[in-house]
Design a protein around this motif. Structure first.
Motif, PDB file in Angstrom:
ATOM      1  N   VAL A 110       1.263 -10.463   0.128  1.00  0.00           N
ATOM      2  CA  VAL A 110       1.263  -9.060   0.546  1.00  0.00           C
ATOM      3  C   VAL A 110       1.948  -8.241  -0.537  1.00  0.00           C
ATOM      4  CG1 VAL A 110       1.913  -7.401   2.322  1.00  0.00           C
ATOM      5  CG2 VAL A 110       1.505  -9.802   2.950  1.00  0.00           C
ATOM      6  N   VAL A 111       1.259  -7.211  -1.031  1.00  0.00           N
ATOM      7  CA  VAL A 111       1.847  -6.271  -1.983  1.00  0.00           C
ATOM      8  C   VAL A 111       2.135  -4.978  -1.238  1.00  0.00           C
ATOM      9  CG1 VAL A 111       1.474  -4.902  -4.069  1.00  0.00           C
ATOM     10  CG2 VAL A 111       0.683  -7.272  -3.969  1.00  0.00           C
ATOM     11  N   ILE A 112       3.398  -4.561  -1.228  1.00  0.00           N
ATOM     12  CA  ILE A 112       3.807  -3.349  -0.516  1.00  0.00           C
ATOM     13  C   ILE A 112       4.116  -2.248  -1.521  1.00  0.00           C
ATOM     14  CG2 ILE A 112       5.559  -2.303   0.969  1.00  0.00           C
ATOM     15  CD1 ILE A 112       5.833  -4.949   2.410  1.00  0.00           C
ATOM     16  N   THR A 113       3.451  -1.107  -1.356  1.00  0.00           N
ATOM     17  CA  THR A 113       3.664   0.057  -2.212  1.00  0.00           C
ATOM     18  C   THR A 113       4.192   1.197  -1.346  1.00  0.00           C
ATOM     19  OG1 THR A 113       1.839  -0.612  -3.659  1.00  0.00           O
ATOM     20  CG2 THR A 113       2.580   1.671  -3.816  1.00  0.00           C
ATOM     21  N   TYR A 114       5.422   1.615  -1.615  1.00  0.00           N
ATOM     22  CA  TYR A 114       6.049   2.616  -0.752  1.00  0.00           C
ATOM     23  C   TYR A 114       5.575   4.044  -1.065  1.00  0.00           C
ATOM     24  CZ  TYR A 114       9.305   2.808  -4.773  1.00  0.00           C
ATOM     25  OH  TYR A 114       9.854   2.897  -6.022  1.00  0.00           O
ATOM     26  N   GLU A 115       5.978   4.953  -0.218  1.00  0.00           N
ATOM     27  CA  GLU A 115       5.595   6.354  -0.318  1.00  0.00           C
ATOM     28  C   GLU A 115       6.310   7.049  -1.481  1.00  0.00           C
ATOM     29  OE1 GLU A 115       8.225   5.929   3.421  1.00  0.00           O
ATOM     30  OE2 GLU A 115       6.938   4.684   2.168  1.00  0.00           O
ATOM     31  N   ARG A 116       5.754   8.178  -1.915  1.00  0.00           N
ATOM     32  CA  ARG A 116       6.368   8.959  -3.001  1.00  0.00           C
ATOM     33  C   ARG A 116       7.783   9.370  -2.599  1.00  0.00           C
ATOM     34  NH1 ARG A 116       2.379  12.505  -4.219  1.00  0.00           N
ATOM     35  NH2 ARG A 116       1.757  11.405  -6.094  1.00  0.00           N
ATOM     36  N   ASN A 117       8.710   9.246  -3.545  1.00  0.00           N
ATOM     37  CA  ASN A 117      10.131   9.539  -3.324  1.00  0.00           C
ATOM     38  C   ASN A 117      10.772   8.575  -2.327  1.00  0.00           C
ATOM     39  OD1 ASN A 117      10.025  11.792  -5.071  1.00  0.00           O
ATOM     40  ND2 ASN A 117       9.302  13.106  -3.408  1.00  0.00           N
ATOM     41  N   GLY A 118      10.131   7.447  -2.075  1.00  0.00           N
ATOM     42  CA  GLY A 118      10.701   6.446  -1.197  1.00  0.00           C
ATOM     43  C   GLY A 118      11.331   5.317  -1.996  1.00  0.00           C
ATOM     44  N   ASN A 119      11.593   4.199  -1.320  1.00  0.00           N
ATOM     45  CA  ASN A 119      12.079   3.001  -1.991  1.00  0.00           C
ATOM     46  C   ASN A 119      11.787   1.794  -1.113  1.00  0.00           C
ATOM     47  OD1 ASN A 119      14.506   2.373  -0.240  1.00  0.00           O
ATOM     48  ND2 ASN A 119      15.083   4.422  -0.949  1.00  0.00           N
ATOM     49  N   VAL A 120      12.062   0.614  -1.640  1.00  0.00           N
ATOM     50  CA  VAL A 120      11.709  -0.610  -0.929  1.00  0.00           C
ATOM     51  C   VAL A 120      12.555  -0.823   0.323  1.00  0.00           C
ATOM     52  CG1 VAL A 120      10.922  -1.705  -3.061  1.00  0.00           C
ATOM     53  CG2 VAL A 120      13.272  -2.073  -2.292  1.00  0.00           C
ATOM     54  N   VAL A 154      -6.585  -4.307   3.891  1.00  0.00           N
ATOM     55  CA  VAL A 154      -5.781  -3.140   3.532  1.00  0.00           C
ATOM     56  C   VAL A 154      -5.100  -2.617   4.792  1.00  0.00           C
ATOM     57  CG1 VAL A 154      -5.847  -0.739   2.751  1.00  0.00           C
ATOM     58  CG2 VAL A 154      -7.232  -2.473   1.578  1.00  0.00           C
ATOM     59  N   VAL A 155      -3.793  -2.360   4.683  1.00  0.00           N
ATOM     60  CA  VAL A 155      -3.024  -1.734   5.754  1.00  0.00           C
ATOM     61  C   VAL A 155      -2.477  -0.430   5.209  1.00  0.00           C
ATOM     62  CG1 VAL A 155      -1.058  -1.911   7.313  1.00  0.00           C
ATOM     63  CG2 VAL A 155      -2.419  -3.951   6.781  1.00  0.00           C
ATOM     64  N   ALA A 156      -2.903   0.697   5.776  1.00  0.00           N
ATOM     65  CA  ALA A 156      -2.555   2.021   5.267  1.00  0.00           C
ATOM     66  C   ALA A 156      -1.762   2.788   6.315  1.00  0.00           C
ATOM     67  CB  ALA A 156      -3.823   2.791   4.895  1.00  0.00           C
ATOM     68  N   LEU A 157      -0.497   3.085   5.995  1.00  0.00           N
ATOM     69  CA  LEU A 157       0.357   3.867   6.878  1.00  0.00           C
ATOM     70  C   LEU A 157       0.442   5.302   6.358  1.00  0.00           C
ATOM     71  CD1 LEU A 157       1.144   0.927   7.667  1.00  0.00           C
ATOM     72  CD2 LEU A 157       3.462   1.776   8.051  1.00  0.00           C
ATOM     73  N   SER A 158       0.027   6.245   7.191  1.00  0.00           N
ATOM     74  CA  SER A 158       0.084   7.671   6.844  1.00  0.00           C
ATOM     75  C   SER A 158      -0.674   7.975   5.559  1.00  0.00           C
ATOM     76  CB  SER A 158       1.545   8.133   6.716  1.00  0.00           C
ATOM     77  OG  SER A 158       2.269   7.894   7.902  1.00  0.00           O
ATOM     78  N   GLU A 207       3.689  12.526  17.911  1.00  0.00           N
ATOM     79  CA  GLU A 207       4.775  12.223  16.977  1.00  0.00           C
ATOM     80  C   GLU A 207       4.412  12.664  15.564  1.00  0.00           C
ATOM     81  OE1 GLU A 207       7.753  10.994  17.870  1.00  0.00           O
ATOM     82  OE2 GLU A 207       7.101  11.035  19.958  1.00  0.00           O
ATOM     83  N   SER A 208       5.418  12.670  14.665  1.00  0.00           N
ATOM     84  CA  SER A 208       5.178  13.150  13.305  1.00  0.00           C
ATOM     85  C   SER A 208       5.876  12.319  12.237  1.00  0.00           C
ATOM     86  CB  SER A 208       5.626  14.606  13.174  1.00  0.00           C
ATOM     87  OG  SER A 208       7.004  14.734  13.494  1.00  0.00           O
ATOM     88  N   ALA A 209       6.437  11.165  12.580  1.00  0.00           N
ATOM     89  CA  ALA A 209       7.109  10.328  11.577  1.00  0.00           C
ATOM     90  C   ALA A 209       6.111   9.909  10.504  1.00  0.00           C
ATOM     91  CB  ALA A 209       7.733   9.109  12.229  1.00  0.00           C
ATOM     92  N   HIS A 210       6.603   9.810   9.274  1.00  0.00           N
ATOM     93  CA  HIS A 210       5.729   9.554   8.130  1.00  0.00           C
ATOM     94  C   HIS A 210       5.985   8.170   7.546  1.00  0.00           C
ATOM     95  CE1 HIS A 210       3.147  10.644   4.774  1.00  0.00           C
ATOM     96  NE2 HIS A 210       4.102  10.320   3.910  1.00  0.00           N
ATOM     97  N   ALA A 211       4.910   7.418   7.350  1.00  0.00           N
ATOM     98  CA  ALA A 211       4.940   6.122   6.642  1.00  0.00           C
ATOM     99  C   ALA A 211       6.020   5.208   7.222  1.00  0.00           C
ATOM    100  CB  ALA A 211       5.115   6.354   5.142  1.00  0.00           C
ATOM    101  N   SER A 212       6.932   4.693   6.371  1.00  0.00           N
ATOM    102  CA  SER A 212       7.895   3.699   6.832  1.00  0.00           C
ATOM    103  C   SER A 212       8.899   4.246   7.838  1.00  0.00           C
ATOM    104  CB  SER A 212       8.641   3.089   5.644  1.00  0.00           C
ATOM    105  OG  SER A 212       9.389   4.067   4.953  1.00  0.00           O
ATOM    106  N   ALA A 213       8.992   5.573   7.984  1.00  0.00           N
ATOM    107  CA  ALA A 213       9.876   6.139   9.009  1.00  0.00           C
ATOM    108  C   ALA A 213       9.437   5.712  10.408  1.00  0.00           C
ATOM    109  CB  ALA A 213       9.902   7.663   8.908  1.00  0.00           C
ATOM    110  N   MET A 214       8.184   5.316  10.555  1.00  0.00           N
ATOM    111  CA  MET A 214       7.713   4.844  11.864  1.00  0.00           C
ATOM    112  C   MET A 214       8.429   3.570  12.289  1.00  0.00           C
ATOM    113  SD  MET A 214       3.600   5.589  11.959  1.00  0.00           S
ATOM    114  CE  MET A 214       3.198   5.005  10.307  1.00  0.00           C
TER     115      MET A 214
END
Length: 258
Positions: free
Chosen positions: A85-95, A169-173, A225-232
């Protein structure tokens, strides 16, 4: 398949118990009570400083093998198993905010690669490079691309470039372009919240409707709800999001021939 959940409301009741406090002076001749000495609460211990090889201070050599890429940016490969699994975080995010998912996948027998990246550039090229790196790990047969926000939007492009070893592919937000979605042939899972300004219900539905060639086309929207990407992951419905991801990946980690 489209699934959705609704949170009718989350009420946290905070109750306090107390009595009345008198303000009258004590009767004449009654000695005033001696004030009780107070002891200051101890200061919290500082978090330990990570000094060895690490990724953003939250993945160390105890978690897996630390490597560097690009302009000396760090990454980590953690876990074992033949499904990568390759995880690519959101812009201005981190691992670090993706640790709940990484830990869940490692416990389920996946090999996970997380990496720091330059958020000023689209992650498609580096996601492909990370997938090729993980594909060279001994025993890894197939790989999933998992991304948040811009990492989710570009995940199908990276998956197409990797080719036949892509498991899904798993796509969050994500806001996958319908034209890109129409070319997806691998299993696709999209997850997001209804009112997210990027990768909300409208973006997810447009990509879902266009992905008619996907081997599996699953959509999961958290209503209201409105949480974005990994905030979920940190929201009350976070366990349901993690469960949905793991169930999807478990269904597609092997081909029918294996």
């Amino acid at each position: 398949m489209r699934a959705s959940i609704g949170l009718a409301g989350l009420l946290v009741a905070l109750t306090a118990c107390g009595g009345t406090v008198g303000t009258a002076a004590p009767p004449s001749g009654t000695p005033a009570p001696t004030p009780r000495a107070t002891t200051a609460a101890p200061s919290p211990s500082p978090s330990p400083v990570v000094t060895g090889p690490n990724v953003s201070g939250c993945f160390t050599e105890e978690d897996g093998r630390i490597f560097t890429h690009g302009d000396d940016l760090p990454g980590v490969v953690t876990g074992k198993g033949d499904a990568g699994v390759v995880i690519t975080y959101e812009r201005n995010g981190n691992v670090c905010t993706w640790r709940p998912l990484s830990d869940r996948l490692v416990a389920a027998g996946y090999r996970v690669l997380l990496y720091a990246r330059d958020s000023r550039t689209p992650p498609e090229d580096v996601a492909v490079a990370m997938a090729e790196r993980l594909a060279k790990e001994k025993g890894v047969k197939r790989l999933f691309f998992v991304g948040g926000s811009i990492g989710a939007t570009t995940a199908p492009l990276a998956a197409a470039r990797l080719g036949g070893r892509t498991a899904g592919v798993v796509a969050l937000s994500g806001a996958i372009d319908p034209g890109d979605a129409a070319r997806i042939t691998v299993p696709l899972l999209q997850i997001g919240t209804e009112n997210d300004g990027y990768g909300g219900a409208a973006d997810l539905r447009a990509a879902h409707d266009a992905a008619t060639k996907a081997a599996d086309n699953e959509l999961f929207v958290v209503k209201g709800e409105s949480a974005h990407a990994s905030a979920m992951f940190r929201a009350p419905y976070g366990p349901q999001v993690l469960d949905r991801i793991l169930a999807f990946m478990n269904r597609h980690r092997q081909t029918d021939k294996e």
